[in-house]
Scaffold this active site. Structure first.
Site, PDB file in Angstrom:
ATOM      1  N   HIS A 139      34.188  45.059  35.572  1.00 45.35           N
ATOM      2  CA  HIS A 139      35.256  45.431  34.818  1.00 45.35           C
ATOM      3  C   HIS A 139      35.057  46.831  33.949  1.00 45.35           C
ATOM      4  O   HIS A 139      35.712  47.521  33.579  1.00 45.35           O
ATOM      5  CB  HIS A 139      35.793  44.520  33.802  1.00 45.35           C
ATOM      6  CG  HIS A 139      36.201  43.277  34.389  1.00 45.35           C
ATOM      7  ND1 HIS A 139      37.281  43.379  35.255  1.00 45.35           N
ATOM      8  CD2 HIS A 139      36.103  42.003  34.231  1.00 45.35           C
ATOM      9  CE1 HIS A 139      37.760  42.191  35.729  1.00 45.35           C
ATOM     10  NE2 HIS A 139      36.923  41.243  35.120  1.00 45.35           N
ATOM     11  N   ASP A 175      35.344  38.786  43.225  1.00 51.11           N
ATOM     12  CA  ASP A 175      35.601  38.037  42.168  1.00 51.11           C
ATOM     13  C   ASP A 175      37.150  37.891  42.078  1.00 51.11           C
ATOM     14  O   ASP A 175      37.873  38.380  42.633  1.00 51.11           O
ATOM     15  CB  ASP A 175      35.224  38.946  40.842  1.00 51.11           C
ATOM     16  CG  ASP A 175      35.130  38.194  39.665  1.00 51.11           C
ATOM     17  OD1 ASP A 175      34.005  37.804  39.253  1.00 51.11           O
ATOM     18  OD2 ASP A 175      36.190  38.184  39.178  1.00 51.11           O
ATOM     19  N   HIS A 177      38.914  38.137  39.589  1.00 48.73           N
ATOM     20  CA  HIS A 177      39.505  39.199  38.735  1.00 48.73           C
ATOM     21  C   HIS A 177      39.351  40.641  39.604  1.00 48.73           C
ATOM     22  O   HIS A 177      38.241  40.762  39.899  1.00 48.73           O
ATOM     23  CB  HIS A 177      39.204  39.166  37.660  1.00 48.73           C
ATOM     24  CG  HIS A 177      39.188  38.056  36.895  1.00 48.73           C
ATOM     25  ND1 HIS A 177      38.187  36.942  36.810  1.00 48.73           N
ATOM     26  CD2 HIS A 177      40.143  37.235  36.205  1.00 48.73           C
ATOM     27  CE1 HIS A 177      38.413  35.729  36.291  1.00 48.73           C
ATOM     28  NE2 HIS A 177      39.692  35.942  35.910  1.00 48.73           N
ATOM     29  N   ASP A 264      34.193  32.904  40.603  1.00 48.59           N
ATOM     30  CA  ASP A 264      35.360  32.337  39.904  1.00 48.59           C
ATOM     31  C   ASP A 264      36.635  32.085  40.812  1.00 48.59           C
ATOM     32  O   ASP A 264      37.562  31.908  40.206  1.00 48.59           O
ATOM     33  CB  ASP A 264      35.546  32.978  38.804  1.00 48.59           C
ATOM     34  CG  ASP A 264      35.556  34.436  38.920  1.00 48.59           C
ATOM     35  OD1 ASP A 264      35.767  34.971  39.951  1.00 48.59           O
ATOM     36  OD2 ASP A 264      35.812  35.217  37.871  1.00 48.59           O
TER      37      ASP A 264
HETATM   38 ZN    ZN Z   1      36.059  37.045  37.135  1.00 47.98          ZN
END
Ligand code: ZN
Length: 328
Positions: A139, A175, A177, A264
């Site tokens: 991120h 991931d 996200h 995740d």
């Molecule tokens: Zn994540």
């Protein structure tokens, strides 16, 4: 409320790798020159000194973490660094869920060093390497932190691979996200392909990037592929997206692969909504090995901490299975 991203995560992955009989190495390369390429100098300077500056404001700050409370959103200026520490924190963050603590810089820097060290071993002929550091990195953008991420280790790994002579490097981000930081770092480049499978940002973090219509810009047009899936998608739908991702990567003909390995996507993850089970991570590892590319795994998210080690080990187990001719 404790942060989901804890030092324990790395220790659990390290223990699981040790149980597999893997040799664990400490970083033996310095990432400083690559960090200078990936991140803005002012941002790096801020991060490295942030904790000391926080303490200098009030000695009681040793017992609490700083959080931003103001951000330069649309119409406000991000090109002038304010003197105020909390305002600087807002300038260099896109959320207030990424707390800095005493060891943050050291941990993030060492994870970047680990990524460069891992890539060096790929250059020495290993088929696959795993940089199992934390905090995660995908991120983090050129001059901002967010989503527990400070330094973008996958981007550092890709730059280090380019330096070893790889003309084309693919980054696959699995991931839950979207890897907004990694996407933004390579968005205008054709030498690094970014492909991501993730929860649809209409409902899932990081919300403001990761849509299917983001394909790259300028020379990078066509070298960014987002495969957002609705929260709650099935395992079959996830692997179907993986097929699409791997076909795009194969067409790119990369000379190395960086995998932003977020775990995740696991069914038991407390902040995500995909349904992969531990054995599915083995299948993921198998699919990746079938690409027959030098592969650098970089640990990203994964917050079902009790299962994190087993899930990481499953990916490596699958990657180490003998490659046959058929479909994985
Ligand atoms: Zn994540």
């Amino acid at each position: 409320m404790p942060c989901f991203e804890t030092p324990e995560r790395a220790a659990i992955v390290h223990d699981a790798l040790r149980r597999r009989g893997d040799e664990l190495r400490v970083p033996d390369r310095d990432s400083t020159s690559y960090l200078g390429r990936v991140h803005a100098p002012a941002y790096l300077a801020f991060l490295e000194t942030a904790w000391a500056r926080w303490l200098s404001l009030d000695t009681a700050n040793a017992e609490r973490q700083p959080f931003p409370s103001v951000w330069p959103v649309r119409t406000l200026r991000a090109d002038v660094e304010p003197d105020n520490f909390i305002a600087q924190l807002g300038l260099y963050s896109f959320d207030n869920g990424t707390p800095i603590s005493a060891g943050t810089w050291r941990a993030a820097k060492q994870a970047a060093d680990a990524a460069v060290s891992a890539v060096a071993r790929l250059g020495a002929g290993e088929a696959g390497v795993f940089s199992a550091g934390r905090p995660p990195g995908h991120h983090a953008g050129r001059d901002f932190m967010g989503g527990y991420c400070f330094l973008n280790h996958a981007a550092v790994a890709a730059e280090a691979l380019r330096d070893t002579g790889c003309r084309r490097v693919a980054i696959l981000d699995v991931d839950y996200h979207h890897g907004n930081g990694t996407q933004s770092l390579f968005y205008d480049r054709a030498d690094v392909l970014f492909v991501s499978i993730h929860g649809d940002p209409r409902s899932e973090y990081p919300f403001y990037l990761g849509h299917a219509d983001e394909i790259g810009v300028g020379a990078g047009a066509g070298f960014n592929l987002n495969l957002p899936l609705p929260a709650g998608s099935s395992v079959a739908d996830w692997f179907s997206a993986l097929d699409t991702a791997l076909a795009r990567i194969a067409a790119f003909r990369p000379e190395a692969l960086v995998v932003s390995l977020g775990l995740d996507t696991y069914a038991g993850d407390p902040i995500s909504r995909f349904a992969l089970q531990s054995e599915d991570f083995r299948r993921l590892g198998r699919c990746l090995r079938h690409q027959r590319l030098p592969t650098a795994f970089i640990l990203e998210g994964g917050y079902a901490v009790a299962a994190l080690g087993a899930n990481a080990a499953s990916v490596i187990d699958g990657f180490e299975e003998p490659v046959s001719g058929g479909r994985p």
